[in-house]
Design an enzyme around this catalytic site. Structure first.
Site, PDB file in Angstrom:
ATOM      1  CG  HIS A  20      -1.838  -1.138   1.357  1.00 25.72           C
ATOM      2  ND1 HIS A  20      -3.140  -1.077   0.910  1.00 25.72           N
ATOM      3  CD2 HIS A  20      -1.691  -2.386   1.865  1.00 25.72           C
ATOM      4  CE1 HIS A  20      -3.753  -2.235   1.138  1.00 25.72           C
ATOM      5  NE2 HIS A  20      -2.887  -3.050   1.719  1.00 25.72           N
ATOM      6  CG  PHE A  21       3.940   2.082  -2.542  1.00 23.38           C
ATOM      7  CD1 PHE A  21       4.290   1.399  -1.385  1.00 23.38           C
ATOM      8  CD2 PHE A  21       4.717   1.901  -3.675  1.00 23.38           C
ATOM      9  CE1 PHE A  21       5.397   0.541  -1.353  1.00 23.38           C
ATOM     10  CE2 PHE A  21       5.825   1.056  -3.653  1.00 23.38           C
ATOM     11  CZ  PHE A  21       6.163   0.377  -2.501  1.00 23.38           C
ATOM     12  NE  ARG A  22      -1.265   3.457   3.598  1.00 25.44           N
ATOM     13  CZ  ARG A  22      -2.098   2.470   3.919  1.00 25.44           C
ATOM     14  NH1 ARG A  22      -3.127   2.180   3.134  1.00 25.44           N
ATOM     15  NH2 ARG A  22      -1.920   1.777   5.007  1.00 25.44           N
ATOM     16  CE  LYS A 102      -7.608  -6.487  -0.952  1.00 29.89           C
ATOM     17  NZ  LYS A 102      -6.708  -5.591  -0.252  1.00 29.89           N
ATOM     18  CG  HIS A 186      -4.410 -10.185   4.261  1.00 24.14           C
ATOM     19  ND1 HIS A 186      -5.703 -10.608   4.356  1.00 24.14           N
ATOM     20  CD2 HIS A 186      -4.459  -8.888   3.872  1.00 24.14           C
ATOM     21  CE1 HIS A 186      -6.500  -9.615   4.020  1.00 24.14           C
ATOM     22  NE2 HIS A 186      -5.776  -8.561   3.716  1.00 24.14           N
ATOM     23  CG  ASP A 253      -1.478  -6.158   4.142  1.00 21.96           C
ATOM     24  OD1 ASP A 253      -1.650  -5.132   3.445  1.00 21.96           O
ATOM     25  OD2 ASP A 253      -2.346  -6.605   4.907  1.00 21.96           O
ATOM     26  N   PRO A 271      -5.467   0.100  11.101  1.00 16.32           N
ATOM     27  CG  PRO A 271      -6.806  -1.414   9.883  1.00 16.32           C
ATOM     28  CD  PRO A 271      -6.788  -0.005  10.427  1.00 16.32           C
ATOM     29  N   GLY A 272      -2.524  -1.765  10.214  1.00 13.98           N
ATOM     30  CA  GLY A 272      -1.514  -1.868   9.164  1.00 13.98           C
ATOM     31  C   GLY A 272      -0.103  -1.836   9.715  1.00 13.98           C
TER      32      GLY A 272
HETATM   33  O1  DOR Z   1      -4.205  -4.015   8.162  1.00 14.57           O
HETATM   34  C1  DOR Z   1      -4.616  -3.630   7.078  1.00 14.57           C
HETATM   35  N1  DOR Z   1      -4.227  -2.454   6.551  1.00 14.57           N
HETATM   36  N2  DOR Z   1      -5.483  -4.398   6.401  1.00 14.57           N
HETATM   37  C2  DOR Z   1      -6.102  -3.962   5.287  1.00 14.57           C
HETATM   38  O2  DOR Z   1      -6.858  -4.690   4.710  1.00 14.57           O
HETATM   39  C3  DOR Z   1      -5.865  -2.594   4.789  1.00 14.57           C
HETATM   40  C4  DOR Z   1      -4.527  -2.121   5.204  1.00 14.57           C
HETATM   41  C5  DOR Z   1      -4.341  -0.654   4.974  1.00 14.57           C
HETATM   42  O3  DOR Z   1      -4.588  -0.188   3.849  1.00 14.57           O
HETATM   43  O4  DOR Z   1      -3.896   0.038   5.888  1.00 14.57           O
HETATM   44 ZN    ZN Z   2      -3.423  -4.948   2.264  1.00 15.82          ZN
HETATM   45 ZN    ZN Z   3      -6.557  -6.725   2.920  1.00 11.28          ZN
END
Ligand code: DOR
Ligand code: ZN
Ligand code: ZN
Ligand code: ZN
Length: 392
Positions: A20-22, A102, A186, A253, A271-272
């Site tokens: 995820h490069f945002r 996705k 995941h 991820d 989350p992440g």
């Molecule tokens: O932990 C996560 N972070 N799970 C996800 O599905 C999305 C991701 C995020 O984009 O931060």
């Molecule tokens: Zn992800």
């Molecule tokens: Zn995910």
């Protein structure tokens, strides 16, 4: 220019199929430049970016825009996963060769996902559908009781293994019904792994480094820094190194957030976990401990992603492939420290992990983009993904 690789080990350029490069819209967390620098630092020559940016990459025009952003900023090569919201956008996106569509999949979105399968069938496309599997009704049910309890464990209990397993059962049924490739990203529980077993002809799966190696006990030590979806599992329900033969790929991820965001309450913090600069060190440590063979890294971080997502001339060391290499030193030792990341996200639940084995050079199409831990200039290209069964 001569490169002396005596004493090192050469792998095909590693591919992370889940980052995820945002970029665009959330560049304060990460952008294509810092994200790709983290990739090069961690030994990755190719990444595939996820569509949950702002706006999401779910139209042909947003997809084109992200290709341009990447070609301007990325120092490693990249593919793109497409988002999905509007069936009429699917055909235009397919022309741009996405790695997959996705979708966050649960019972509430089952009909929507079903329409996507039909649309791809009607268009004759075998582009995989990547599914994030967590059943929202089950999560909402658990949240009624423990939502709001300020304990990092409570959050993970509100997203139990059952929520993932029910959703995966639905996903495998769709894959089998439509005879269409589905990639479960995941995957995090042992039972989920057994559930997909009869459907292997159409279903592939991925594990993250944190679900493989950390358990819910890390929530005590790291709080929200270890908060992720799906959550870390208890030792009994999760996955371990012994499960690797049954798993197709490792995807990091890599999901960066800022520290102030992570310092919010248990339910508000996003989350992440950012993993690009962690995963190879951790896996090479397992190799040095004799718990894993280095060929598993090649299979799960190069050949596997290249096959599943149709990355053409990447993923293998053989004639006609791109000169993408990851050079590793199996003896180099150190301690993982998030303040040394090129990623904007300076945190990791692997903080303090003593590693043995590290990437010392990343080469993208013959150009050195990381040398001895230092990230250099580079020009990444967009990689059009071509599923063999689709056309050509
Ligand atoms: O932990 C996560 N972070 N799970 C996800 O599905 C999305 C991701 C995020 O984009 O931060
Ligand atoms: Zn992800
Ligand atoms: Zn995910
Ligand atoms: Zn094509």
């Amino acid at each position: 220019e001569r490169i002396d690789l005596r004493g090192y080990h050469v792998l095909p350029g590693l591919i992370d199929a889940h980052v995820h490069f945002r970029d665009p819209g959330l560049e304060y967390k990460e952008d294509f430049r810092t994200g790709s620098m983290a990739a090069a630092h961690g030994g990755f020559s190719t990444v595939i970016d996820m569509p949950n940016t702002l706006p999401p990459t779910d139209t042909a025009s947003e997809f084109k825009r992200k290709i341009q952003i990447g070609e301007r900023k990325s120092i490693v090569d990249f593919g793109l996963h497409a988002g999905y919201s509007d069936p009429s956008e699917v055909e235009g996106i397919l022309r741009l060769d996405p790695a997959s569509f996705k979708v966050f999949m649960d019972s509430l979105t089952l009909d929507k996902v079903d329409v996507l399968f039909r649309r791809l069938r009607d268009l004759g496309s075998m582009v995989p559908i990547t599914l994030h599997c967590e059943n929202r009704e089950i999560i909402m049910h658990y949240c009624e009781n423990i939502g709001g309890v300020e304990d990092p464990y409570a959050y993970s209990m509100a997203r139990p293994p059952l929520a993932e397993e029910v959703s995966i059962a639905e996903a495998t049924a769709l894959a089998y019904h439509y005879r269409h490739p589905v990639h479960i990203c995941h995957l995090s529980t042992g039972r989920a792994l057994r559930l997909i077993e009869p459907f292997r002809e159409y279903v592939t799966c991925e594990v993250t480094p944190h679900h493989l190696l950390l358990d819910s006990g890390y929530l005590r030590r790291f709080g929200n820094l270890a908060k992720t979806n799906p959550p870390l599992r208890s030792a009994g329900s999760g996955l371990s190194v012994g499960d690797l033969p049954d798993i197709d790929i490792i995807g990091t991820d890599h999901a960066p957030h800022t520290l102030p965001e992570k310092k919010r309450g248990v339910w508000e913090a996003p989350p992440g976990i950012p993993n690009l600069e962690v995963v190879l060190r951790v896996l090479l440590t397992l190799v040095s401990e004799g718990r894993m063979n280095i060929s598993t890294i090649r299979r799960m971080l190069a050949e596997g992603p290249a096959r599943i997502f149709g990355l053409g001339s990447k993923g293998f060391i053989r004639e006609g492939m791109d000169a993408d290499f990851t050079v590793v030193d199996l003896r180099r030792e150190g301690e993982i420290r998030a303040d040394e990341f090129y990623s904007r996200a300076h945190y990791t639940p692997f903080e303090g992990f003593r590693y043995r084995g590290d990437a010392v050079m990343t080469i993208v199409r013959g150009a050195v983009v990381m040398d001895d831990g230092e990230v250099l200039e580079g020009r990444g290209r967009y990689i059009a993904c071509h599923n063999q069964k689709e056309h050509d």
